[in-house]
Design an enzyme around this catalytic site. Structure first.
Site, PDB file in Angstrom:
ATOM      1  N   CYS A  79       0.830  -1.201   0.000  1.00 28.29           N
ATOM      2  CA  CYS A  79       0.000   0.000   0.000  1.00 28.29           C
ATOM      3  C   CYS A  79       0.873   1.263   0.000  1.00 28.29           C
ATOM      4  CB  CYS A  79      -0.966  -0.039   1.189  1.00 28.29           C
ATOM      5  SG  CYS A  79      -2.441   0.977   0.936  1.00 28.29           S
ATOM      6  N   HIS A 167      -3.805  -5.517   0.608  1.00 28.29           N
ATOM      7  CA  HIS A 167      -3.282  -5.988   1.897  1.00 28.29           C
ATOM      8  C   HIS A 167      -3.321  -7.518   1.965  1.00 28.29           C
ATOM      9  CE1 HIS A 167      -2.802  -2.146   4.039  1.00 28.29           C
ATOM     10  NE2 HIS A 167      -3.781  -1.738   3.256  1.00 28.29           N
ATOM     11  N   GLU A 169      -2.138  -9.385   4.245  1.00 24.72           N
ATOM     12  CA  GLU A 169      -2.142  -9.860   5.627  1.00 24.72           C
ATOM     13  C   GLU A 169      -3.539 -10.067   6.191  1.00 24.72           C
ATOM     14  OE1 GLU A 169      -1.856  -5.321   5.869  1.00 24.72           O
ATOM     15  OE2 GLU A 169      -1.181  -6.934   4.555  1.00 24.72           O
ATOM     16  N   SER A 221       2.029 -13.373  38.381  1.00 22.18           N
ATOM     17  CA  SER A 221       0.658 -12.878  38.506  1.00 22.18           C
ATOM     18  C   SER A 221      -0.363 -13.999  38.424  1.00 22.18           C
ATOM     19  CB  SER A 221       0.371 -11.883  37.382  1.00 22.18           C
ATOM     20  OG  SER A 221       0.348 -12.543  36.125  1.00 22.18           O
ATOM     21  N   GLY A 222       0.067 -15.180  38.004  1.00 20.87           N
ATOM     22  CA  GLY A 222      -0.874 -16.260  37.741  1.00 20.87           C
ATOM     23  C   GLY A 222      -1.334 -16.284  36.302  1.00 20.87           C
ATOM     24  N   GLY A 223      -0.943 -15.267  35.511  1.00 21.21           N
ATOM     25  CA  GLY A 223      -1.332 -15.187  34.118  1.00 21.21           C
ATOM     26  C   GLY A 223      -0.379 -15.919  33.198  1.00 21.21           C
ATOM     27  N   VAL A 224      -0.703 -15.897  31.906  1.00 18.32           N
ATOM     28  CA  VAL A 224       0.060 -16.645  30.910  1.00 18.32           C
ATOM     29  C   VAL A 224       1.480 -16.113  30.771  1.00 18.32           C
ATOM     30  CG1 VAL A 224       0.169 -17.291  28.466  1.00 18.32           C
ATOM     31  CG2 VAL A 224      -2.039 -17.195  29.630  1.00 18.32           C
ATOM     32  N   ASP A 225       1.622 -14.794  30.600  1.00 23.38           N
ATOM     33  CA  ASP A 225       2.923 -14.225  30.261  1.00 23.38           C
ATOM     34  C   ASP A 225       3.961 -14.446  31.369  1.00 23.38           C
ATOM     35  OD1 ASP A 225       1.595 -13.356  28.012  1.00 23.38           O
ATOM     36  OD2 ASP A 225       1.249 -11.340  28.779  1.00 23.38           O
ATOM     37  N   SER A 226       3.612 -14.093  32.595  1.00 23.16           N
ATOM     38  CA  SER A 226       4.591 -14.244  33.676  1.00 23.16           C
ATOM     39  C   SER A 226       4.896 -15.712  33.941  1.00 23.16           C
ATOM     40  CB  SER A 226       4.107 -13.546  34.954  1.00 23.16           C
ATOM     41  OG  SER A 226       2.984 -14.200  35.504  1.00 23.16           O
ATOM     42  N   SER A 227       3.904 -16.593  33.750  1.00 22.97           N
ATOM     43  CA  SER A 227       4.129 -18.024  33.984  1.00 22.97           C
ATOM     44  C   SER A 227       5.120 -18.601  32.972  1.00 22.97           C
ATOM     45  CB  SER A 227       2.806 -18.787  33.910  1.00 22.97           C
ATOM     46  OG  SER A 227       1.895 -18.326  34.877  1.00 22.97           O
TER      47      SER A 227
END
Length: 509
Positions: A79, A167, A169, A221-227
């Protein structure tokens, strides 16, 4: 060294989506502003120029040194990128007679061109531009057209520079993934070897080299990223990783005990800290959402710093920062307006004196989950809905008290447990109950009541950037409402939020 594709961002809303499509082909890529990018070394196999909200004809349009890249690497302009190269190299870009937005079909394709290998004539593509390439230079060749856009795609003759005005994508471009694969594999020569397993292997080796025998402290934190970040660091440095899980009094019902138990079963070196009173004291009397967020952030740093000082000779702070956080912190045209402060962004206070290690800062959320799966992390952790850093404090509109938190925890638990038992939890991107600062009249038995309102929120999304409200079954909503009103003292009315993002946000504060 990991080979990569460089994506130069000119401010398009689709730039992250280009990167996600490249990653889906198991090819590593990085997004950088067009005016601030790393050295183009031997690891860079090709360059993609993104779209932009600007017109190449505007005085303040983004400009870059195309000649610096031309003939050094394969280039794909999308584009704006395509229009820029054409306009400033012998061609002309003019306003479209009609805005070219939406589905179109490629009625002409040069099937001999490697960019269009295995793409049929009449392939559907997605257009989104107010300008069009009206004329191309002598060294340019048209390689695809629609019935209204003659220069839908071009190649600079004798080079590996290509431009497309659609586009690839977006999913509306039916063969967009094939076109990207043609460019990345056939033209750039990428190996398609960037997989969760290869990421884990290279990341653990890099962490071991970077950290050596140093100690790292990380807030879970118990979340995905920190785990996932914790498990990667644990596999790299073992007991030198010290994890801290803070109970701020704003977690979901029984979450502190459940998460602490699950982490211990994962073999992590973890310490739990009950700091509920410190957070409640800091939040007392605060109703403004930003003031609440800042108070929570300040107390968390204080509690975390106290715990970190108990670890002797710690040198690093581990964080679960992911790639969108990094991208969004570096704006093409300066910082965008602050909608609300992000709990992970803002840096460390100087007094902590720790270096930062972020093992996930090249990954998108879905990639973090795939890496977590390859690491063998409990699916219950990987499949958890996103939960805001300030926790239930921003799901309680107005001031926060322990009594309101207890009410919301009970209502939220009923809500989430019903989503699970009905089999729809994993189909929802994010769900939660919100405690509203209003009271309404009700009747319970023979008594008139004047009690609080709970709002239920559930959204569908791919990445949280946009979201649509979930059309949960009426019988399920009725069951949840009935259970909350009958079992949670202080609630006599339940409502359901049917707002999408935008214009609303997922959270209410």
């Amino acid at each position: 060294m990991q080979e990569k594709i460089l994506i130069l961002d000119f401010g398009s809303q689709f730039t992250q989506l280009i990167a996600r499509r490249v990653r889906e082909l198991n090819i590593y890529c990085e997004i950088h502003p067009f005016n601030h990018y790393p050295e183009i070394d031997s690891t860079v196999k090709g360059i993609i120029l993104s779209g932009s909200p600007y017109s190449v004809r505007q005085e303040d349009a983004p400009h870059f040194d195309f000649e610096k890249f031309h003939n050094t690497r394969p280039i794909l302009g999308v584009c704006y990128g395509a229009q820029y190269v054409a306009h400033f190299h012998g061609g002309e870009v003019l306003p479209s007679s009609t805005r070219e937005y939406g589905r179109a079909n490629l009625e002409y394709i040069n099937k001999e061109n490697p960019l269009f290998k295995n793409i049929p004539e009449n392939s559907q593509v997605w257009m989104s531009h107010g300008d069009t390439i009206s004329r191309i230079g002598d060294k340019f060749e048209v390689i695809a057209s629609t019935d209204t856009v003659k220069v839908a795609a071009y190649q600079v003759t004798g080079t590996q520079t290509y431009g497309i005005q659609f586009h690839p994508e977006v999913t509306h471009s039916i063969d967009g993934k094939q076109l990207l694969e043609n460019f990345l594999v056939d033209i750039c020569g990428c190996q398609q070897d960037w997989t969760p397993d290869s990421f884990i292997e290279t990341t653990i080796a890099a962490l071991q080299e970077k950290l050596g025998d140093d100690k790292v402290v990380l807030g879970l934190s118990g979340g995905v990223d920190s785990s996932v970040a914790a498990v990667l660091l644990h596999q790299a440095i073992g007991k030198n990783l010290h994890c801290i899980f803070v109970d701020n009094g704003l977690l979901r019902k029984d979450e502190y005990e459940q998460v602490l138990d699950s982490y211990k079963h994962m073999g992590l070196n973890i310490k739990g800290i009950d700091a509920k009173k410190r957070f409640y004291d800091a939040l007392a009397g605060l109703s403004d959402p930003e003031k609440k967020r800042k108070a929570i952030g300040r107390v968390f740093i204080e509690v975390f710093d106290d715990a970190a000082h108990e670890v002797k000779d710690v040198k690093w702070l581990g964080q679960g920062t992911i790639y969108p956080d990094i991208i969004e912190s570096v704006s093409v045209k300066g910082p965008s307006a602050t909608i609300k402060s992000h709990h992970n962004v803002g840096g460390l206070p100087d007094f902590m004196k720790l270096k930062v290690v972020e093992p996930l800062n090249t990954l998108f959320k879905d990639e973090v989950r795939r890496v977590g799966k390859a690491l063998g992390i409990d699916p219950n952790i990987l499949g958890r809905h996103p939960f805001p850093g300030p926790g239930l404090a921003i799901r309680i509109l107005g001031d926060v008290t322990p009594e309101k938190v207890a009410i919301l925890q009970e209502a939220d638990a009923i809500y989430i447990n019903n989503l699970r038992s009905y089999g729809v939890y994993d189909k929802v991107w994010q769900a939660g109950a919100i405690f509203l600062p209003v009271q309404s009249v009700g009747v319970m038995g023979d008594e008139r009541t004047y009690e609080n309102v709970i709002c239920l929120r559930a959204v569908e999304s791919l990445d949280g950037m946009t979201a649509d409200w979930c059309h949960l079954p009426y019988d399920l909503l009725a069951k949840i409402s009935n259970e909350i009103i009958n079992n949670v003292k202080g609630i006599n009315r339940v409502v359901y939020d049917i707002s999408s993002k935008p214009p609303a946000t997922i959270e209410w504060e």
